[in-house]
Design an enzyme around this catalytic site. Structure first.
Site, PDB file in Angstrom:
ATOM      1  N   GLY A  35       8.119  -5.282   6.894  1.00 52.52           N
ATOM      2  CA  GLY A  35       8.882  -4.055   7.095  1.00 52.52           C
ATOM      3  C   GLY A  35       9.020  -3.642   8.536  1.00 52.52           C
ATOM      4  N   SER A  76       4.496   1.075  -1.083  1.00 51.85           N
ATOM      5  CA  SER A  76       5.511   0.956  -2.119  1.00 51.85           C
ATOM      6  C   SER A  76       5.443  -0.419  -2.758  1.00 51.85           C
ATOM      7  CB  SER A  76       6.916   1.190  -1.536  1.00 51.85           C
ATOM      8  OG  SER A  76       7.226   0.182  -0.587  1.00 51.85           O
ATOM      9  N   GLY A  77       6.082  -0.533  -3.914  1.00 42.88           N
ATOM     10  CA  GLY A  77       6.173  -1.811  -4.601  1.00 42.88           C
ATOM     11  C   GLY A  77       7.625  -2.188  -4.780  1.00 42.88           C
ATOM     12  N   ARG A  78       7.872  -3.487  -4.975  1.00 44.73           N
ATOM     13  CA  ARG A  78       9.232  -3.941  -5.177  1.00 44.73           C
ATOM     14  C   ARG A  78       9.224  -5.176  -6.060  1.00 44.73           C
ATOM     15  NH1 ARG A  78       6.796  -4.553  -0.889  1.00 44.73           N
ATOM     16  NH2 ARG A  78       7.412  -2.462  -0.238  1.00 44.73           N
ATOM     17  N   HIS A  96      -2.421 -12.703  -2.094  1.00 42.24           N
ATOM     18  CA  HIS A  96      -2.668 -11.775  -1.005  1.00 42.24           C
ATOM     19  C   HIS A  96      -1.374 -11.670  -0.201  1.00 42.24           C
ATOM     20  CE1 HIS A  96      -4.697 -10.670   3.026  1.00 42.24           C
ATOM     21  NE2 HIS A  96      -4.397  -9.586   2.337  1.00 42.24           N
ATOM     22  N   ASP A  97      -0.897 -10.457  -0.012  1.00 41.97           N
ATOM     23  CA  ASP A  97       0.433 -10.287   0.579  1.00 41.97           C
ATOM     24  C   ASP A  97       0.554 -10.897   1.970  1.00 41.97           C
ATOM     25  OD1 ASP A  97      -1.118  -8.343   1.840  1.00 41.97           O
ATOM     26  OD2 ASP A  97       0.040  -6.647   1.072  1.00 41.97           O
ATOM     27  N   ALA A 112       0.813  -1.212   0.000  1.00 30.88           N
ATOM     28  CA  ALA A 112       0.000   0.000   0.000  1.00 30.88           C
ATOM     29  C   ALA A 112       0.847   1.263   0.000  1.00 30.88           C
ATOM     30  CB  ALA A 112      -0.932  -0.003   1.212  1.00 30.88           C
TER      31      ALA A 112
END
Length: 493
Positions: A407, A16-18, A237-238, A14
């Site tokens: 994170g 950042s992306g990687r 789903h993360d 939500a």
């Protein structure tokens, strides 16, 4: 020694992306990030939206960079839950998907419960009642032109998988976040949707976690560099992906997947849909290996993210690490808030909202950045205890260890506070659990790993966790007593 097998894991969060390459040598996995980018929503006159076209371009950039470093066996993509896109009959995107924090769902729960009682919705879906859920977002759009013209609904990871392959479907773990899925029947809760007046023809077929969708679409082959690159519907789903990478060696653990949200729970073999899970507002979401995740969604580091955004307007060099150092210097066991209070849900001047909450609840008002940050982190730690205590009651057994992944696991202060508040040891890591679980699920599809237990063994062989022991039990007991007296906590059903 065998040449490592390389897969690319795309993780869209939500904030950042990687894109990361996972290299598997048969016993360990090594992740190497090749591309990172911001995920910034866009406020339009009609509401708050995700900028999905830019995100898709970033995905392609990441895959191309991964390819330049060596051949790739497969690609898997995961995102957050609940949000969705609408496609027309030609498969075109009708509009940019709404953000779950958009205000159109304000007051929608009252409308829903007048049509179908709250208890019945939970009994059919087993999902925590939250206005951001797909079910209520759809209800808020019930009379919109977009919904009238829609032919298919695709959840966020399924939108990107559709653009990557041309295949329309909905991966299991993501489907379960919607509150449109019946986990006992194993399919969409179509009669519930009909009772709420929602169109049921929108929902595509559900595909199992780990399904091979096919090669990338021919139109993208040149851009990504590999025409035969296989796309796998990983644990999309993360949270499901992150929990797959929890390095647990036994069953009596709880996980905290710490990011914008704190996802706090454990694995169970089947959905736990009972009067007590309803009362505690727990959720049953799909996991890897046929498991379900019995957990609670808690507003997490969003409080700190919004605070940083506000403070950065005056101090562009501000970082999370600096805020954490300032919090370390602030006095411990100060004012606390319930992170799930509705005033914290949407974009706002978060430090002001936190001060207002503390003032209205009769507490000392945090005055500076360090005190506000300390208030946020201690509040999150105390909410973890609230959830874990109830989780033990639901399970009828103790939780021996808490695994902090994602994170938030790099925030030593948050980990230490969580160990103290819960009175249980915390093991922090892996940091990139979501990308690792994504990659491991792909490896299972490719026949390199066979069970969830093997996945976790690979994680234990690949990463080093940081342990945190409980401390200050008496002071935390007093702080928890104050936390339980907060108005929002008392009001939880």
């Amino acid at each position: 020694m065998r040449a490592p097998l390389r897969v690319v894991a795309v993780d869209l969060g939500a904030e950042s992306g990687r894109c990361a390459v996972g290299e598997f040598d048969g016993s360990t996995i090594r992740l190497a990030e090749v591309h990172r980018f911001a995920n910034i929503p866009v406020q339009l006159p009609d509401g708050l939206h995700w900028d999905v076209l830019r995100l898709f371009e970033e995905v392609k950039v990441g895959v191309r960079r991964a390819h330049l470093e060596g051949a790739l066996a497969s690609l898997g993509l995961d995102t957050w839950g609940v949000d969705f896109a609408l496609l027309d009959r030609d498969g075109a995107l009708i509009h940019n998907p709404y953000h779950y924090r958009d205000r159109r769902t304000e007051g929608i729960l009252d409308i829903a419960f007048r049509r179908v009682p709250r208890e019945e919705i939970f009994a059919r879906t087993g999902i925590q009642i939250m206005p951001i859920n797909t079910l209520y977002q759809l209800l808020a759009m019930a009379r919109s032109a977009a919904l009238e013209h829609a032919h298919r609904l695709v959840m966020m990871p399924d939108l990107f998988n559709y653009w990557l392959t041309g295949q329309v479907g909905c991966e299991f773990t993501e489907a379960t976040t919607s509150q449109c899925y019946d986990p006992l029947a194993g399919g969409w809760a179509l009669d519930l949707l009909e009772h709420l007046g929602l169109p049921t023809h929108l929902f595509p077929g559900i595909v199992a976690c780990g399904t091979l969708l096919g090669p990338v679409h021919p139109s993208l082959a040149e851009e990504v560099g590999e025409p035969d690159l296989r796309v796998i519907a990983t644990a999309s789903h993360d949270t499901a992906a992150a929990v797959a990478a929890v390095p647990a060696a036994g069953p009596n653990f709880a996980f905290v997947s710490a990011g914008t949200w704190l996802l706090i729970g454990t694995e169970v073999s089947s959905p736990q849909i009972t009067p007590q899970t309803f009362k505690d507002n727990f959720t049953n979401e799909g996991g890897v290996g046929g498991r379900f995740l019995l957990m609670r969604n808690v507003t997490g580091l969003w409080l700190l993210q919004e605070s940083l955004r506000h403070w950065s307007a005056r101090d562009e060099g501000l970082t999370y690490d600096l805020l954490t150092r300032e919090a370390e210097e602030a006095a411990p066991f100060g004012p606390v808030v319930d992170p799930d209070d509705e005033s914290f849900l949407r974009p706002t001047d978060m430090p002001l909202r936190i001060r207002e909450y503390c003032r209205s609840s009769g507490q000392r008002v945090p005055e500076n950045r360090g005190e506000v940050t300390r208030c946020i982190l201690e509040s999150l730690a105390l909410k973890c205890r609230w959830v874990v205590d109830r989780l033990e009651r639901l399970l009828g057994r103790g939780i021996e260890v808490i695994h902090m992944v994602g994170g938030g696991s790099r925030n030593a202060l948050l980990c230490r506070l969580t160990a103290g508040a819960t009175g249980r040891p915390v093991e922090a890591g892996p940091l990139e659990a979501t990308a690792m679980g994504n990659a491991l699920t792909q490896l299972q599809t490719l026949g390199q790993i066979h069970t969830l237990e093997e996945m976790r063994q690979v994680v234990r062989q690949s990463v080093t966790v940081t342990p945190y022991a409980p401390a200050d039990r008496d002071r935390w007991a007093e702080a928890y007593d104050r936390f339980l007296r907060l108005p929002a906590v008392r009001a939880v059903p």
